[in-house]
Design a protein around this motif. Structure first.
Motif, PDB file in Angstrom:
ATOM      1  N   GLY A  19      30.023  59.067   0.607  1.00  0.00           N
ATOM      2  CA  GLY A  19      28.932  58.134   0.863  1.00  0.00           C
ATOM      3  C   GLY A  19      29.393  56.689   0.841  1.00  0.00           C
ATOM      4  N   THR A  70      24.270  59.454  -2.288  1.00  0.00           N
ATOM      5  CA  THR A  70      24.830  60.591  -1.562  1.00  0.00           C
ATOM      6  C   THR A  70      25.200  61.709  -2.517  1.00  0.00           C
ATOM      7  OG1 THR A  70      25.747  59.064   0.075  1.00  0.00           O
ATOM      8  CG2 THR A  70      26.597  61.301   0.085  1.00  0.00           C
ATOM      9  N   ASP A 121      33.213  65.154   2.996  1.00  0.00           N
ATOM     10  CA  ASP A 121      31.861  65.621   3.253  1.00  0.00           C
ATOM     11  C   ASP A 121      31.813  67.146   3.240  1.00  0.00           C
ATOM     12  OD1 ASP A 121      29.073  64.788   4.103  1.00  0.00           O
ATOM     13  OD2 ASP A 121      29.579  66.163   5.724  1.00  0.00           O
ATOM     14  N   GLY A 141      23.551  63.896   1.807  1.00  0.00           N
ATOM     15  CA  GLY A 141      24.017  63.336   3.064  1.00  0.00           C
ATOM     16  C   GLY A 141      22.873  62.933   3.973  1.00  0.00           C
ATOM     17  N   ARG A 192      21.584  59.674   2.700  1.00  0.00           N
ATOM     18  CA  ARG A 192      22.579  58.653   3.061  1.00  0.00           C
ATOM     19  C   ARG A 192      22.419  58.214   4.506  1.00  0.00           C
ATOM     20  NH1 ARG A 192      27.692  61.666   3.968  1.00  0.00           N
ATOM     21  NH2 ARG A 192      26.505  62.134   5.858  1.00  0.00           N
TER      22      ARG A 192
END
Length: 215
Positions: free
Chosen positions: A23, A45, A99, A136, A139
């Motif tokens: 993030g 995040t 991620d 996510g 974010r």
């Protein structure tokens, strides 16, 4: 599931760190925020999916606010990204890998915690995916991007697969370190294969081109 508590905590903190760095790197690359914005986006995040999960299963206050280690790890990940993430041209692969790692770890822990809360297999799989994609998604909304879960074909699907393997292992009574690593590795592998070969989930067929009108 009580014997798996240290394992779940370790996976949860590892996922928290991976998502925090991800993030924060996204903040540096996309939004060009200052140190406060970078660290804040990293924390959001990292903890967003877990907070959503805990609210839905009624585990209040969320684990993030009951254990100082979550916020400390999230803030530390954000700071590390801020200090060492200045070379933006080299961050694309790093962001993608982090991620995928956070997605995998959170899908496993989310499903495990849902089962520990007494939910059935199907809700546990769904909550595992929500834990993986929630942070996510928040974010991306904050930096005004279409969330990855909606725009990336193989994002939610790997999370569902990782959560499903976790639930099956738990239902069979064989859940442990090996099963957790296997589930996370499956999620990570599918996600990275999708990125490598630009694979997408099935989409509706494109509408036919309008026929020109005839006189």
């Amino acid at each position: 599931m009580s014997t798996a508590a240290p394992l779940l905590l370790g996976l949860d903190l590892a996922g928290t760190f991976a998502f925090a760095v991800n993030g924060a790197l996204t903040a540096l690359r996309v939004a060009r925020l200052d140190i406060v914005g970078v660290v804040t986006l990293g924390i959001i995040t990292a903890i967003g999916g877990g907070v959503i999960r805990d609210v839905l299963i009624g585990s209040l206050p969320p684990a993030t606010f009951r254990d100082w280690r979550y916020l400390a790890v999230a803030a530390g990940g954000g700071l590390i990204a801020f200090v060492f993430g200045s070379r933006l041209d080299r961050l694309n692969t790093t962001i993608t890998v982090l991620d995928a790692a956070g997605l995998s770890l959170f899908a496993v822990t989310g499903a495990s915690k849902a089962l520990a809360a007494g939910l059935g297999p199907a809700p546990a799989v769904l909550l595992g995916a929500v834990t993986g994609v929630g942070g996510g998604t928040v974010r991306d909304v904050l930096v005004r991007r279409i969330p990855s879960v909606l725009s990336s074909g193989l994002y939610a699907i790997p999370a569902l697969l990782g959560a499903a393997v976790t639930v099956v292992a738990a239902e069979l009574g064989v859940y442990g370190a090996a099963a957790a690593v296997t589930a996370a590795a499956l999620c990570f592998g599918v996600r990275m294969v999708g990125v490598r070969f630009d694979l997408n989930a099935p989409s509706p067929p494109a509408p036919p081109d309008p026929q020109p009108e005839r006189d």
